[in-house]
Design a protein around this motif. Structure first.
Motif, mmCIF file in Angstrom:
data_model
loop_
_atom_site.group_PDB
_atom_site.id
_atom_site.type_symbol
_atom_site.label_atom_id
_atom_site.label_comp_id
_atom_site.label_asym_id
_atom_site.label_seq_id
_atom_site.Cartn_x
_atom_site.Cartn_y
_atom_site.Cartn_z
ATOM 1 N N GLY A 1 0.355 -1.359 0.125
ATOM 2 C CA GLY A 1 -0.068 -0.211 -0.483
ATOM 3 C C GLY A 1 0.777 1.516 0.221
ATOM 4 O O GLY A 1 0.573 2.381 -0.567
ATOM 5 N N ALA A 2 1.817 1.311 1.014
ATOM 6 C CA ALA A 2 2.408 2.468 0.683
ATOM 7 C C ALA A 2 3.523 2.643 -0.559
ATOM 8 O O ALA A 2 3.935 3.865 -1.326
ATOM 9 C CB ALA A 2 4.010 2.277 1.510
ATOM 10 N N ALA A 3 3.675 1.375 -1.208
ATOM 11 C CA ALA A 3 4.717 1.780 -2.532
ATOM 12 C C ALA A 3 4.045 2.142 -3.053
ATOM 13 O O ALA A 3 4.078 3.070 -4.446
ATOM 14 C CB ALA A 3 5.194 0.046 -2.774
ATOM 15 N N LEU A 4 2.266 1.698 -3.506
ATOM 16 C CA LEU A 4 1.156 1.444 -4.311
ATOM 17 C C LEU A 4 1.251 3.816 -4.699
ATOM 18 O O LEU A 4 1.786 3.687 -5.774
ATOM 19 C CB LEU A 4 -0.002 1.354 -4.602
ATOM 20 C CG LEU A 4 -0.716 1.190 -4.783
ATOM 21 C CD1 LEU A 4 -0.545 1.150 -6.466
ATOM 22 C CD2 LEU A 4 -2.219 1.126 -4.800
ATOM 23 N N LEU A 5 1.110 3.621 -3.198
ATOM 24 C CA LEU A 5 0.514 5.766 -3.090
ATOM 25 C C LEU A 5 1.162 6.192 -3.073
ATOM 26 O O LEU A 5 1.582 7.767 -3.058
ATOM 27 C CB LEU A 5 -0.185 5.862 -2.064
ATOM 28 C CG LEU A 5 -2.030 5.016 -2.433
ATOM 29 C CD1 LEU A 5 -2.505 5.597 -1.185
ATOM 30 C CD2 LEU A 5 -2.268 5.941 -3.051
ATOM 31 N N THR A 6 2.857 6.196 -2.962
ATOM 32 C CA THR A 6 4.195 6.396 -3.126
ATOM 33 C C THR A 6 4.849 6.753 -5.099
ATOM 34 O O THR A 6 4.872 8.258 -5.155
ATOM 35 C CB THR A 6 4.901 6.169 -2.435
ATOM 36 O OG1 THR A 6 5.049 6.523 -0.559
ATOM 37 C CG2 THR A 6 6.778 6.894 -2.281
ATOM 38 N N LEU B 1 2.857 5.665 -7.938
ATOM 39 C CA LEU B 1 1.587 5.949 -8.675
ATOM 40 C C LEU B 1 1.909 7.679 -8.880
ATOM 41 O O LEU B 1 1.424 7.907 -9.967
ATOM 42 C CB LEU B 1 0.126 5.612 -7.970
ATOM 43 C CG LEU B 1 0.031 3.944 -8.967
ATOM 44 C CD1 LEU B 1 -1.541 4.223 -8.071
ATOM 45 C CD2 LEU B 1 -0.215 4.165 -9.989
ATOM 46 N N PRO B 2 1.637 8.172 -7.603
ATOM 47 C CA PRO B 2 2.016 9.639 -8.230
ATOM 48 C C PRO B 2 3.395 10.612 -8.981
ATOM 49 O O PRO B 2 3.012 10.636 -9.475
ATOM 50 C CB PRO B 2 2.183 11.094 -6.727
ATOM 51 C CG PRO B 2 1.092 8.993 -6.466
ATOM 52 C CD PRO B 2 1.316 8.009 -6.360
ATOM 53 N N GLN B 3 3.792 9.234 -9.064
ATOM 54 C CA GLN B 3 5.710 9.585 -9.756
ATOM 55 C C GLN B 3 5.507 9.223 -11.516
ATOM 56 O O GLN B 3 5.291 9.831 -12.139
ATOM 57 C CB GLN B 3 6.312 9.146 -8.847
ATOM 58 C CG GLN B 3 6.356 8.960 -7.666
ATOM 59 C CD GLN B 3 7.428 10.837 -8.046
ATOM 60 O OE1 GLN B 3 8.056 11.380 -8.253
ATOM 61 N NE2 GLN B 3 7.251 11.745 -6.244
ATOM 62 N N MET B 4 4.198 7.718 -11.431
ATOM 63 C CA MET B 4 4.252 7.628 -12.164
ATOM 64 C C MET B 4 2.880 8.877 -13.059
ATOM 65 O O MET B 4 3.126 8.162 -14.580
ATOM 66 C CB MET B 4 3.361 6.129 -12.836
ATOM 67 C CG MET B 4 5.250 5.266 -11.777
ATOM 68 S SD MET B 4 4.561 4.254 -12.146
ATOM 69 C CE MET B 4 4.178 2.803 -13.719
#
Length: 313
Positions: free
Chosen positions: A263-268, A270-273
């Protein structure tokens, strides 16, 4: 052997990711993103211990995050405390505050508890905003670098290893805790507080233990982020940060250690991508989160795990 693999499998998986990632990414920029993922994973892991394993809702954990962050800024700047000691002091302050506040508010349940923790987080953020002579007010303040025995922590690579190793240790501690009598008591409280009391579980005591531990994890993460960025502002302890932590925990999967990291990886990441979408970045992010919640209702990791168990072929 299967029992040990079940307990420590996630620890070995995360340790392997931390060890291998620096050798497969092309630039240190990716290590910076990974360090942020590890730092937020630590905070979400603490929140998941409270929400996922104990069943207690918190919308104010950014307050503990901010305490850890401001401790490593205020204590060295205004009182000459070494950064390493300030980090420990921030964690202790967050733990003591959680202990004092947790006793009365953990008597509440459901949305009443959520609102109480929300109020706690808002009050802490207001202190950071209003005490400008110490905190720099709304503009925040710089954070001195972490120095230990003459060595100074600086750069993405250094903080990648610091945050990565800390996360592995936290996951190891959590895995052992969950499989201990304390962990079984926490899971029993999650299922039913009434049944837990009938079986002799001291519900108030174990809820308080989970609350304090989650505050400690979150304060460490806040200290790391402040030392890594070199700047701290009241937004660090803001309401949206608490919501972000809850979203990470829910998306990854409540009650899942590895789900906290996912979850932390996803929301960290994704905004960059999604920056390629420019003005539509937040719309795209919101749509992706809705899709995940519709099709993976228990969170990414628990839902996929359940799916693979039903369809092993």
């Amino acid at each position: 052997m299967p029992a040990l693999l079940k307990r420590y499998g996630v620890v070995l998986l995360i340790a392997a990711i931390v060890a291998i990632l620096p050798y497969v990414v092309p630039t240190s920029f990716y290590l910076r993103i990974a360090a942020l993922v590890f730092i937020f994973s630590l905070a979400v892991l603490g929140l998941n211990l409270l929400m996922g394993f104990t069943g207690q809702v918190s919308l104010g954990h950014a307050g503990f995050f901010g305490i850890g962050a401001y401790a490593v800024a205020v204590l060295p700047t205004h009182f000459g405390v070494p950064s390493a000691v300030a980090l420990v002091a921030g964690v202790v302050i967050a733990g003591l505050l959680a202990f004092v506040i947790g006793r009365p508010i953990l008597k509440l349940k459901g949305h009443y508890l959520a609102v109480a923790t929300l109020g706690m987080g808002i009050l802490i953020a207001m202190v950071f905003t209003n005490e400008a002579q110490f905190t720099g007010g709304p503009d925040g303040m710089p954070v001195p670098r972490l120095t230990l025995f003459g060595w100074t922590a600086r750069g993405s690579v250094t903080w990648y290893w610091i945050s990565g190793v800390t996360l592995v240790l936290a996951v190891l501690l959590t895995a052992n805790l969950i499989d201990s009598p304390t962990g079984r008591a926490l899971r029993a409280i999650h299922d039913s507080e009434v049944a837990s009391r009938v079986l002799g579980v001291d519900v108030a005591r174990y809820k308080l233990i989970a609350f304090v531990l989650s505050a400690v994890y979150t304060a460490i993460a806040g200290s790391y982020l402040a030392l890594f960025d070199g700047l701290v502002t009241p937004m660090t302890a803001g309401f949206m940060r608490s919501i972000e932590f809850v979203a990470m925990a829910v998306l990854g999967g409540l009650g899942s250690i590895f789900g906290s990291v996912v979850g932390a990886a996803l929301l960290t990441v994704l905004p960059q991508m999604l920056t390629v979408f420019h003005d539509y970045e937040h719309i795209a992010l919101g749509a992706i989160m809705i899709v995940f919640m519709i099709f993976l209702r228990a969170g990414i990791v628990p839902s996929l795990t359940s799916l693979f168990r039903r369809n092993p072929s």
